[in-house]
Design a protein around this motif. Structure first.
Motif, PDB file in Angstrom:
ATOM      1  N   GLN A 181     -19.090  37.156   3.117  1.00 48.24           N
ATOM      2  CA  GLN A 181     -19.790  38.253   3.417  1.00 48.24           C
ATOM      3  C   GLN A 181     -20.117  38.332   4.793  1.00 48.24           C
ATOM      4  OE1 GLN A 181     -23.333  37.911   0.833  1.00 48.24           O
ATOM      5  NE2 GLN A 181     -22.499  39.636  -0.669  1.00 48.24           N
ATOM      6  N   PHE A 182     -20.246  37.199   5.523  1.00 47.68           N
ATOM      7  CA  PHE A 182     -20.568  37.426   6.943  1.00 47.68           C
ATOM      8  C   PHE A 182     -19.202  37.777   7.633  1.00 47.68           C
ATOM      9  CE2 PHE A 182     -20.699  34.987  11.160  1.00 47.68           C
ATOM     10  CZ  PHE A 182     -21.579  35.256  11.775  1.00 47.68           C
ATOM     11  N   SER A 183     -18.304  37.219   7.171  1.00 40.67           N
ATOM     12  CA  SER A 183     -16.863  37.713   7.718  1.00 40.67           C
ATOM     13  C   SER A 183     -16.538  38.917   7.606  1.00 40.67           C
ATOM     14  CB  SER A 183     -15.888  36.838   6.932  1.00 40.67           C
ATOM     15  OG  SER A 183     -14.610  37.505   7.509  1.00 40.67           O
ATOM     16  N   GLU A 184     -17.072  39.842   6.622  1.00 40.91           N
ATOM     17  CA  GLU A 184     -16.771  41.158   6.076  1.00 40.91           C
ATOM     18  C   GLU A 184     -17.594  41.905   7.248  1.00 40.91           C
ATOM     19  OE1 GLU A 184     -17.462  41.395   1.823  1.00 40.91           O
ATOM     20  OE2 GLU A 184     -15.382  40.459   1.410  1.00 40.91           O
ATOM     21  N   THR A 185     -18.944  41.471   7.373  1.00 42.11           N
ATOM     22  CA  THR A 185     -19.759  42.264   8.239  1.00 42.11           C
ATOM     23  C   THR A 185     -19.098  42.158   9.346  1.00 42.11           C
ATOM     24  OG1 THR A 185     -21.616  41.677   7.132  1.00 42.11           O
ATOM     25  CG2 THR A 185     -22.205  42.123   9.240  1.00 42.11           C
ATOM     26  N   LEU A 186     -18.541  41.078  10.075  1.00 41.53           N
ATOM     27  CA  LEU A 186     -18.068  40.928  11.351  1.00 41.53           C
ATOM     28  C   LEU A 186     -16.944  41.863  11.396  1.00 41.53           C
ATOM     29  CD1 LEU A 186     -18.045  37.242  12.364  1.00 41.53           C
ATOM     30  CD2 LEU A 186     -19.802  38.970  13.085  1.00 41.53           C
ATOM     31  N   GLY A 187     -16.205  41.935  10.492  1.00 37.71           N
ATOM     32  CA  GLY A 187     -14.951  42.887  10.368  1.00 37.71           C
ATOM     33  C   GLY A 187     -15.192  44.414  10.431  1.00 37.71           C
ATOM     34  N   HIS A 188     -16.324  44.759  10.107  1.00 40.51           N
ATOM     35  CA  HIS A 188     -16.761  46.206   9.979  1.00 40.51           C
ATOM     36  C   HIS A 188     -17.297  46.655  11.316  1.00 40.51           C
ATOM     37  CE1 HIS A 188     -16.540  45.470   5.261  1.00 40.51           C
ATOM     38  NE2 HIS A 188     -15.504  46.417   5.715  1.00 40.51           N
ATOM     39  N   ARG A 189     -17.287  45.619  12.312  1.00 37.73           N
ATOM     40  CA  ARG A 189     -18.070  46.095  13.361  1.00 37.73           C
ATOM     41  C   ARG A 189     -17.015  45.967  14.523  1.00 37.73           C
ATOM     42  NH1 ARG A 189     -24.083  45.335  14.354  1.00 37.73           N
ATOM     43  NH2 ARG A 189     -24.969  45.245  11.932  1.00 37.73           N
ATOM     44  N   GLU A 190     -16.844  46.972  15.141  1.00 39.43           N
ATOM     45  CA  GLU A 190     -16.096  47.147  16.611  1.00 39.43           C
ATOM     46  C   GLU A 190     -17.090  46.916  17.736  1.00 39.43           C
ATOM     47  OE1 GLU A 190     -12.920  46.684  16.829  1.00 39.43           O
ATOM     48  OE2 GLU A 190     -12.741  46.897  14.791  1.00 39.43           O
ATOM     49  N   GLU A 247     -15.394  38.155  20.211  1.00 37.24           N
ATOM     50  CA  GLU A 247     -13.873  38.168  19.857  1.00 37.24           C
ATOM     51  C   GLU A 247     -13.650  36.534  19.534  1.00 37.24           C
ATOM     52  OE1 GLU A 247     -11.902  40.419  19.328  1.00 37.24           O
ATOM     53  OE2 GLU A 247     -13.025  41.862  20.264  1.00 37.24           O
ATOM     54  N   THR A 248     -14.549  35.811  20.155  1.00 32.52           N
ATOM     55  CA  THR A 248     -14.153  34.184  19.823  1.00 32.52           C
ATOM     56  C   THR A 248     -14.886  33.996  18.308  1.00 32.52           C
ATOM     57  OG1 THR A 248     -14.210  33.426  22.035  1.00 32.52           O
ATOM     58  CG2 THR A 248     -14.907  31.761  20.443  1.00 32.52           C
ATOM     59  N   LEU A 249     -15.940  34.671  18.226  1.00 33.97           N
ATOM     60  CA  LEU A 249     -16.628  34.606  16.733  1.00 33.97           C
ATOM     61  C   LEU A 249     -15.888  34.965  15.453  1.00 33.97           C
ATOM     62  CD1 LEU A 249     -19.064  33.844  14.969  1.00 33.97           C
ATOM     63  CD2 LEU A 249     -19.974  36.246  15.553  1.00 33.97           C
ATOM     64  N   ARG A 250     -15.259  36.306  15.764  1.00 35.64           N
ATOM     65  CA  ARG A 250     -14.222  36.768  14.775  1.00 35.64           C
ATOM     66  C   ARG A 250     -12.954  35.939  14.869  1.00 35.64           C
ATOM     67  NH1 ARG A 250     -14.325  43.247  15.690  1.00 35.64           N
ATOM     68  NH2 ARG A 250     -12.913  42.927  13.847  1.00 35.64           N
ATOM     69  N   ALA A 251     -12.314  35.638  15.651  1.00 37.70           N
ATOM     70  CA  ALA A 251     -11.348  34.611  15.515  1.00 37.70           C
ATOM     71  C   ALA A 251     -11.409  33.434  14.770  1.00 37.70           C
ATOM     72  CB  ALA A 251     -10.670  34.412  16.896  1.00 37.70           C
ATOM     73  N   ALA A 252     -12.641  32.760  15.224  1.00 30.87           N
ATOM     74  CA  ALA A 252     -13.028  31.381  14.667  1.00 30.87           C
ATOM     75  C   ALA A 252     -13.297  31.667  13.203  1.00 30.87           C
ATOM     76  CB  ALA A 252     -14.369  30.868  15.308  1.00 30.87           C
ATOM     77  N   VAL A 253     -14.128  32.641  12.803  1.00 36.04           N
ATOM     78  CA  VAL A 253     -14.241  33.109  11.177  1.00 36.04           C
ATOM     79  C   VAL A 253     -12.999  33.303  10.542  1.00 36.04           C
ATOM     80  CG1 VAL A 253     -15.386  34.426   9.737  1.00 36.04           C
ATOM     81  CG2 VAL A 253     -16.781  33.541  11.689  1.00 36.04           C
ATOM     82  N   GLU A 254     -12.244  33.998  11.391  1.00 32.25           N
ATOM     83  CA  GLU A 254     -11.079  34.449  10.533  1.00 32.25           C
ATOM     84  C   GLU A 254     -10.215  32.990  10.188  1.00 32.25           C
ATOM     85  OE1 GLU A 254      -6.846  36.713  11.707  1.00 32.25           O
ATOM     86  OE2 GLU A 254      -8.731  37.836  11.919  1.00 32.25           O
ATOM     87  N   GLU A 255     -10.017  32.239  11.341  1.00 29.80           N
ATOM     88  CA  GLU A 255      -9.329  30.909  11.070  1.00 29.80           C
ATOM     89  C   GLU A 255      -9.932  30.212   9.912  1.00 29.80           C
ATOM     90  OE1 GLU A 255      -7.304  28.500  14.358  1.00 29.80           O
ATOM     91  OE2 GLU A 255      -9.385  27.918  14.273  1.00 29.80           O
ATOM     92  N   ALA A 256     -11.205  30.067  10.082  1.00 26.99           N
ATOM     93  CA  ALA A 256     -11.948  29.031   8.932  1.00 26.99           C
ATOM     94  C   ALA A 256     -11.680  29.750   7.881  1.00 26.99           C
ATOM     95  CB  ALA A 256     -13.285  29.055   9.623  1.00 26.99           C
ATOM     96  N   LEU A 257     -11.656  31.097   7.576  1.00 28.18           N
ATOM     97  CA  LEU A 257     -11.329  31.269   6.067  1.00 28.18           C
ATOM     98  C   LEU A 257      -9.862  31.076   5.932  1.00 28.18           C
ATOM     99  CD1 LEU A 257     -13.096  35.028   6.272  1.00 28.18           C
ATOM    100  CD2 LEU A 257     -13.726  32.983   4.763  1.00 28.18           C
TER     101      LEU A 257
END
Length: 104
Positions: free
Chosen positions: A42-51, A85-95
């Motif tokens: 859910q945290f990842s989805e929240t990040l993905g919906h925000r530019e 950008e670092t946060l989003r990349a790290a979360v994506e990689e972790a998933l």
């Protein structure tokens, strides 16, 4: 203490999970966040919906930052564009790494 497996390393950020209870940990500086596997998705989805450009605000240090509110009204996190950008990349990689370990 959990037996933690690192899923992502980006800058000062580390994301790992416990190989037994599957709790996901996000470390950045002096902040440690704990997530259930579902909460992390859910945290990842929240990040993905925000530019960044749509949600950033100027802060007193003359930096544009995006705010992420937490369930605790008194605590929010702010990120510069680079940190975002670092946060989003790290979360994506972790998933992705969670999926890899689930297949093993």
């Amino acid at each position: 203490m959990c037996e933690t497996r690192i899923l992502s390393r980006k800058g000062q950020m580390r994301i790992g999970h416990c190989v037994h209870c599957k709790t996901v940990f996000l470390w950045h500086g002096n902040v440690l966040l704990h997530f259930t596997p579902n909460d992390f998705v859910q945290f990842s989805e929240t990040l993905g919906h925000r530019e960044f450009c749509d949600h950033s605000l100027p802060f007193p240090d003359d930096e544009e930052r995006v705010i992420i509110h937490t369930p605790c009204q008194d605590i929010s996190f702010t990120f510069t564009k680079a940190e975002w950008e670092t946060l989003r990349a790290a979360v994506e990689e972790a998933l992705l790494m969670q999926q890899v370990y689930a297949l093993i």
